[in-house]
Design a protein around this motif. Sequence first.
Motif, PDB file in Angstrom:
ATOM      1  N   TRP A 195      52.243  25.000  27.473  1.00  0.00           N
ATOM      2  CA  TRP A 195      51.232  25.715  27.671  1.00  0.00           C
ATOM      3  C   TRP A 195      50.518  25.231  28.907  1.00  0.00           C
ATOM      4  O   TRP A 195      50.872  23.990  29.037  1.00  0.00           O
ATOM      5  CB  TRP A 195      50.460  26.066  26.777  1.00  0.00           C
ATOM      6  CG  TRP A 195      49.665  24.996  25.815  1.00  0.00           C
ATOM      7  CD1 TRP A 195      48.497  24.388  26.058  1.00  0.00           C
ATOM      8  CD2 TRP A 195      50.335  23.978  24.729  1.00  0.00           C
ATOM      9  NE1 TRP A 195      48.380  23.179  25.359  1.00  0.00           N
ATOM     10  CE2 TRP A 195      49.441  22.923  24.464  1.00  0.00           C
ATOM     11  CE3 TRP A 195      51.534  24.050  24.024  1.00  0.00           C
ATOM     12  CZ2 TRP A 195      49.517  22.262  23.613  1.00  0.00           C
ATOM     13  CZ3 TRP A 195      51.510  23.287  23.148  1.00  0.00           C
ATOM     14  CH2 TRP A 195      50.727  22.302  22.715  1.00  0.00           C
ATOM     15  N   PHE A 196      49.813  26.042  29.545  1.00  0.00           N
ATOM     16  CA  PHE A 196      49.181  25.458  30.849  1.00  0.00           C
ATOM     17  C   PHE A 196      47.795  25.594  30.940  1.00  0.00           C
ATOM     18  O   PHE A 196      47.061  26.609  30.306  1.00  0.00           O
ATOM     19  CB  PHE A 196      49.740  26.312  32.090  1.00  0.00           C
ATOM     20  CG  PHE A 196      51.145  26.101  32.276  1.00  0.00           C
ATOM     21  CD1 PHE A 196      52.054  25.040  32.143  1.00  0.00           C
ATOM     22  CD2 PHE A 196      52.168  27.479  32.334  1.00  0.00           C
ATOM     23  CE1 PHE A 196      53.511  24.919  32.332  1.00  0.00           C
ATOM     24  CE2 PHE A 196      53.287  27.433  32.384  1.00  0.00           C
ATOM     25  CZ  PHE A 196      53.945  26.336  32.499  1.00  0.00           C
ATOM     26  N   LYS A 197      46.960  24.747  31.287  1.00  0.00           N
ATOM     27  CA  LYS A 197      45.578  24.464  31.577  1.00  0.00           C
ATOM     28  C   LYS A 197      45.146  24.356  32.945  1.00  0.00           C
ATOM     29  O   LYS A 197      45.927  23.494  33.559  1.00  0.00           O
ATOM     30  CB  LYS A 197      44.733  23.823  30.745  1.00  0.00           C
ATOM     31  CG  LYS A 197      45.194  24.074  28.974  1.00  0.00           C
ATOM     32  CD  LYS A 197      44.273  23.112  28.140  1.00  0.00           C
ATOM     33  CE  LYS A 197      44.350  23.396  26.802  1.00  0.00           C
ATOM     34  NZ  LYS A 197      43.837  22.686  25.710  1.00  0.00           N
ATOM     35  N   HIS A 198      44.060  24.909  33.481  1.00  0.00           N
ATOM     36  CA  HIS A 198      43.558  24.536  34.588  1.00  0.00           C
ATOM     37  C   HIS A 198      42.751  23.163  34.815  1.00  0.00           C
ATOM     38  O   HIS A 198      42.106  22.805  33.675  1.00  0.00           O
ATOM     39  CB  HIS A 198      42.628  25.716  35.177  1.00  0.00           C
ATOM     40  CG  HIS A 198      43.378  26.788  35.637  1.00  0.00           C
ATOM     41  ND1 HIS A 198      44.432  27.105  36.267  1.00  0.00           N
ATOM     42  CD2 HIS A 198      43.123  28.100  34.981  1.00  0.00           C
ATOM     43  CE1 HIS A 198      45.042  28.419  36.614  1.00  0.00           C
ATOM     44  NE2 HIS A 198      44.143  29.068  35.590  1.00  0.00           N
ATOM     45  N   SER A 199      42.850  22.507  35.790  1.00  0.00           N
ATOM     46  CA  SER A 199      41.705  21.399  36.028  1.00  0.00           C
ATOM     47  C   SER A 199      41.393  21.297  37.505  1.00  0.00           C
ATOM     48  O   SER A 199      42.577  21.701  38.231  1.00  0.00           O
ATOM     49  CB  SER A 199      42.386  20.180  35.489  1.00  0.00           C
ATOM     50  OG  SER A 199      43.492  19.876  36.370  1.00  0.00           O
ATOM     51  N   GLY A 200      40.570  20.582  37.935  1.00  0.00           N
ATOM     52  CA  GLY A 200      40.290  20.712  39.404  1.00  0.00           C
ATOM     53  C   GLY A 200      39.224  19.808  39.732  1.00  0.00           C
ATOM     54  O   GLY A 200      38.494  19.160  38.714  1.00  0.00           O
TER      55      GLY A 200
END
Length: 220
Positions: free
Chosen positions: A184-189
């Motif tokens: 699964w994928f999650k955003h970060s920035g």
Amino acid sequence: MKINILSLTILFLSFGISSQAQHKISAYTGWTASKIQVYSNTQKNPLNDELFAFPILHRPYLSFEYELDWKKLRLSTGLSTTIWGTSSTWGGTLQWAEMYLNLPVIAGFLLDLPKSWNLTIESGFETGIRLTPLGVYHLDDFEAKIRMNVNMILGIEANWKQFRLGTRLQIGLTTFRHFNDDIWFKHSGLTTYLGYTIWDSTIAKEKRAKRLAKQQAEEI
């Protein structure tokens, strides 16, 4: 009865703090460097590491925020737009990204510095709703009508008079895609921005007092 007394107490304290606080409205512009974080509940696979080695995406950032400064405490909220994703996908050059409209809720601690400077250390959350997909998708669930995203925020901001310079680390708490139920994928920035205070209650009061004093002097 106890609930009514508690509600009135909270309302009284909130009004007291608000009347003594400094209110501001600020505009921000900058850029966000986002990275898709990959998680898996299976044994680490070198092939997956290579397949999901997504590059960083750099995109513009825009925000309007309301701030309440009371003593050393700052509370802020507003609206911002961010674009999360990657600049290229599996073996290709097309970006895989989404644009979000976000509602931040942030608390900060103010540190006074010499020569009209101050520093704000802040933490909070932002909840976003997807406005539009951008680029190309390779996963089956991209047609979802509504997609939400929640980030934790850690930031630092330097203030000089009405000008701002800051950076915020945004850590994704929600999953925005699954891949074969195992990944699964999650955003970060990391968002870096410049800002300007377009309205300040303290300055507005000072200008109003000067106008009244001038009017009174002219009437004499």
